[in-house]
Motif scaffolding. Structure first.
Motif, mmCIF file in Angstrom:
data_model
loop_
_atom_site.group_PDB
_atom_site.id
_atom_site.type_symbol
_atom_site.label_atom_id
_atom_site.label_comp_id
_atom_site.label_asym_id
_atom_site.label_seq_id
_atom_site.Cartn_x
_atom_site.Cartn_y
_atom_site.Cartn_z
ATOM 1 N N VAL A 243 -33.447 12.492 47.547
ATOM 2 C CA VAL A 243 -32.735 13.709 47.140
ATOM 3 C C VAL A 243 -32.261 13.586 45.692
ATOM 4 O O VAL A 243 -32.436 14.496 44.883
ATOM 5 N N LEU A 244 -31.682 12.447 45.359
ATOM 6 C CA LEU A 244 -31.149 12.249 44.018
ATOM 7 C C LEU A 244 -32.257 12.241 42.973
ATOM 8 O O LEU A 244 -32.123 12.861 41.901
ATOM 9 N N VAL A 245 -33.344 11.552 43.264
ATOM 10 C CA VAL A 245 -34.472 11.513 42.332
ATOM 11 C C VAL A 245 -35.016 12.916 42.083
ATOM 12 O O VAL A 245 -35.266 13.322 40.937
ATOM 13 N N ARG A 246 -35.179 13.685 43.160
ATOM 14 C CA ARG A 246 -35.720 15.052 43.026
ATOM 15 C C ARG A 246 -34.789 15.941 42.220
ATOM 16 O O ARG A 246 -35.234 16.720 41.354
ATOM 17 N N LEU A 247 -33.497 15.845 42.465
ATOM 18 C CA LEU A 247 -32.536 16.671 41.726
ATOM 19 C C LEU A 247 -32.517 16.295 40.240
ATOM 20 O O LEU A 247 -32.397 17.166 39.373
ATOM 21 N N LEU A 251 -32.529 18.946 37.203
ATOM 22 C CA LEU A 251 -31.206 19.300 36.712
ATOM 23 C C LEU A 251 -30.645 18.236 35.770
ATOM 24 O O LEU A 251 -31.046 17.069 35.837
ATOM 25 N N PRO A 252 -29.697 18.611 34.915
ATOM 26 C CA PRO A 252 -28.963 17.609 34.143
ATOM 27 C C PRO A 252 -28.224 16.655 35.075
ATOM 28 O O PRO A 252 -27.918 16.995 36.225
ATOM 29 N N LEU A 253 -27.916 15.465 34.570
ATOM 30 C CA LEU A 253 -27.366 14.398 35.403
ATOM 31 C C LEU A 253 -26.115 14.834 36.173
ATOM 32 O O LEU A 253 -26.019 14.633 37.387
ATOM 33 N N LYS A 254 -25.153 15.422 35.498
ATOM 34 C CA LYS A 254 -23.895 15.786 36.160
ATOM 35 C C LYS A 254 -24.112 16.821 37.259
ATOM 36 O O LYS A 254 -23.513 16.732 38.339
ATOM 37 N N GLN A 255 -24.965 17.803 36.996
ATOM 38 C CA GLN A 255 -25.248 18.819 38.016
ATOM 39 C C GLN A 255 -25.986 18.208 39.208
ATOM 40 O O GLN A 255 -25.719 18.553 40.365
ATOM 41 N N ALA A 256 -26.923 17.304 38.914
ATOM 42 C CA ALA A 256 -27.678 16.652 39.986
ATOM 43 C C ALA A 256 -26.749 15.829 40.875
ATOM 44 O O ALA A 256 -26.850 15.855 42.110
ATOM 45 N N ALA A 258 -23.470 16.231 41.296
ATOM 46 C CA ALA A 258 -22.571 17.123 42.038
ATOM 47 C C ALA A 258 -23.267 17.714 43.255
ATOM 48 O O ALA A 258 -22.696 17.762 44.362
ATOM 49 N N LEU A 259 -24.510 18.152 43.072
ATOM 50 C CA LEU A 259 -25.245 18.746 44.185
ATOM 51 C C LEU A 259 -25.619 17.690 45.219
ATOM 52 O O LEU A 259 -25.562 17.941 46.434
ATOM 53 N N ALA A 260 -26.000 16.486 44.767
ATOM 54 C CA ALA A 260 -26.335 15.403 45.691
ATOM 55 C C ALA A 260 -25.116 15.003 46.517
ATOM 56 O O ALA A 260 -25.234 14.668 47.703
ATOM 57 N N THR A 261 -23.933 15.021 45.910
ATOM 58 C CA THR A 261 -22.692 14.712 46.635
ATOM 59 C C THR A 261 -22.476 15.701 47.762
ATOM 60 O O THR A 261 -22.126 15.336 48.900
ATOM 61 N N GLU A 262 -22.709 16.982 47.453
ATOM 62 C CA GLU A 262 -22.529 18.035 48.462
ATOM 63 C C GLU A 262 -23.561 17.917 49.570
ATOM 64 O O GLU A 262 -23.252 18.116 50.754
ATOM 65 N N ILE A 263 -24.791 17.587 49.217
ATOM 66 C CA ILE A 263 -25.880 17.549 50.212
ATOM 67 C C ILE A 263 -25.788 16.318 51.106
ATOM 68 O O ILE A 263 -25.950 16.409 52.329
ATOM 69 N N THR A 264 -25.503 15.153 50.510
ATOM 70 C CA THR A 264 -25.593 13.893 51.254
ATOM 71 C C THR A 264 -24.268 13.397 51.823
ATOM 72 O O THR A 264 -24.263 12.584 52.752
ATOM 73 N N GLY A 265 -23.148 13.817 51.230
ATOM 74 C CA GLY A 265 -21.847 13.332 51.687
ATOM 75 C C GLY A 265 -21.451 11.999 51.083
ATOM 76 O O GLY A 265 -20.370 11.493 51.382
ATOM 77 N N ALA A 275 -27.509 7.452 39.795
ATOM 78 C CA ALA A 275 -28.256 8.348 38.913
ATOM 79 C C ALA A 275 -28.481 7.695 37.560
ATOM 80 O O ALA A 275 -29.573 7.815 36.968
ATOM 81 N N LEU A 276 -27.494 7.021 37.026
ATOM 82 C CA LEU A 276 -27.643 6.315 35.758
ATOM 83 C C LEU A 276 -28.720 5.243 35.853
ATOM 84 O O LEU A 276 -29.533 5.054 34.933
ATOM 85 N N ALA A 277 -28.755 4.537 36.996
ATOM 86 C CA ALA A 277 -29.757 3.487 37.196
ATOM 87 C C ALA A 277 -31.166 4.090 37.247
ATOM 88 O O ALA A 277 -32.132 3.537 36.702
ATOM 89 N N ILE A 278 -31.280 5.241 37.907
ATOM 90 C CA ILE A 278 -32.589 5.908 38.010
ATOM 91 C C ILE A 278 -33.049 6.366 36.643
ATOM 92 O O ILE A 278 -34.214 6.209 36.266
ATOM 93 N N LYS A 279 -32.137 6.939 35.867
ATOM 94 C CA LYS A 279 -32.473 7.394 34.518
ATOM 95 C C LYS A 279 -32.921 6.226 33.638
ATOM 96 O O LYS A 279 -33.891 6.314 32.879
#
Length: 282
Positions: A243-247, A251-256, A258-265, A275-279
């Motif tokens: 989910v995080l990789v796809r977002l 999307l920009p990092l902060k938006q990705a 925020a949305l991943a937090t909402e989706i995954t808990g 996200a920083l590690a993936i980038k």
């Protein structure tokens, strides 16, 4: 004063003549002349479809001079089709100089799209990650080729190259050196032709595959370097990682985050670090 003509940039088949479009045939029949990379090759194509037109040679050694002559004819009211031996002019083939000169002079340029080796290869490779970077032919010199590849290795999308048969083994060996032996490569060889081959394997295995069968070293090649797999962050399950990789791809990092937090808990700080590690890995 005669009306200014039109330059038609016409894509032709990359192998199978059945791939020519109806619009391309209509255009070739209607124009006053055809500017061709290799007139001998184009004569065969035209004869196959019962078309006879005056031909003008436009290749890499005379393109600037030819552009001036074609522009005069267009300004005099002629319509001209620009073709290459296979595929679309001005894309890793002669034609860009002509198109630029014609457009700069205010003459209309109309693209007539058709078969594309790049798109054909991508469509059959099964690479699910979005986006690609088309580089065309790499330098012929091994050292220059490796320098170019080194500058490209950080790009996080599929990399697409063309290669000639006499350099294919050396090129794939350089890809292995720069990208690592485990990176996936899809070779699309002789697309739309009798001996069409689409082969996906690690770069190490692909080198062995090519060396083991000289037949696989023949023909025209499209090379697709698959994107490097994202490194999995510690503490995240596979689904959250996906989910995080796809977002992050959309999307920009902060938006990705925020949305991943909402989706995954998962906690926001944890996802932000991941996200920083993936980038960084990309």
């Amino acid at each position: 004063m005669s009306e200014i003509g039109t330059l038609y940039v016409v894509a032709t088949p990359i192998g199978n003549l059945g791939d020519i479009t109806l619009r391309a045939l209509e255009t070739l029949k209607q124009v006053d002349a055809i500017a061709a990379e290799d007139t001998r090759h184009t004569v065969g194509l035209l004869r196959h479809f019962g078309i006879s037109k005056p031909l003008v040679a436009v290749h890499e050694h005379n393109e600037q001079q030819a552009a001036e002559g074609l522009l005069k004819r267009l300004q005099a009211g002629e319509s001209i089709a620009l073709v290459t031996d296979a595929g679309t002019p001005a894309v890793s083939d002669p034609g860009a100089v002509v198109v630029q000169a014609v457009r700069n002079a205010g003459v209309k340029v109309v693209p007539i799209p058709g078969a594309s080796a790049v798109i054909a290869a991508l469509s059959a490779a099964g690479i699910v990650e979005p986006g690609f970077c088309f580089e065309g032919f790499l330098p012929a010199s091994g050292s220059q080729r490796r320098k170019r590849l080194d500058r490209l290795k950080g790009i996080p999308v599929t990399l697409v190259f063309y290669e000639a048969p006499h350099r294919i083994v050396e090129c794939v060996q350089d890809l292995q050196t720069v990208f690592g032996g485990g990176r996936l490569l899809t070779i699309a060889r002789e697309l739309t032709k009798t001996f069409e081959t689409i082969h996906t394997a690690s770069l190490t295995d692909t080198v062995h595959w090519l060396q083991a069968d000289s037949n696989q070293q023949r023909g025209e090649f499209v090379l697709l370097i698959h994107p490097a797999p994202a490194e999995k962050a510690e503490g995240l399950d596979d689904n959250t990682q996906r989910v995080l990789v796809r977002l992050l791809q959309e999307l920009p990092l902060k938006q990705a985050v925020a949305l991943a937090t909402e989706i995954t808990g998962h906690k926001k700080n944890e996802l932000y670090e991941a996200a920083l590690a993936i980038k960084a890995a990309s």
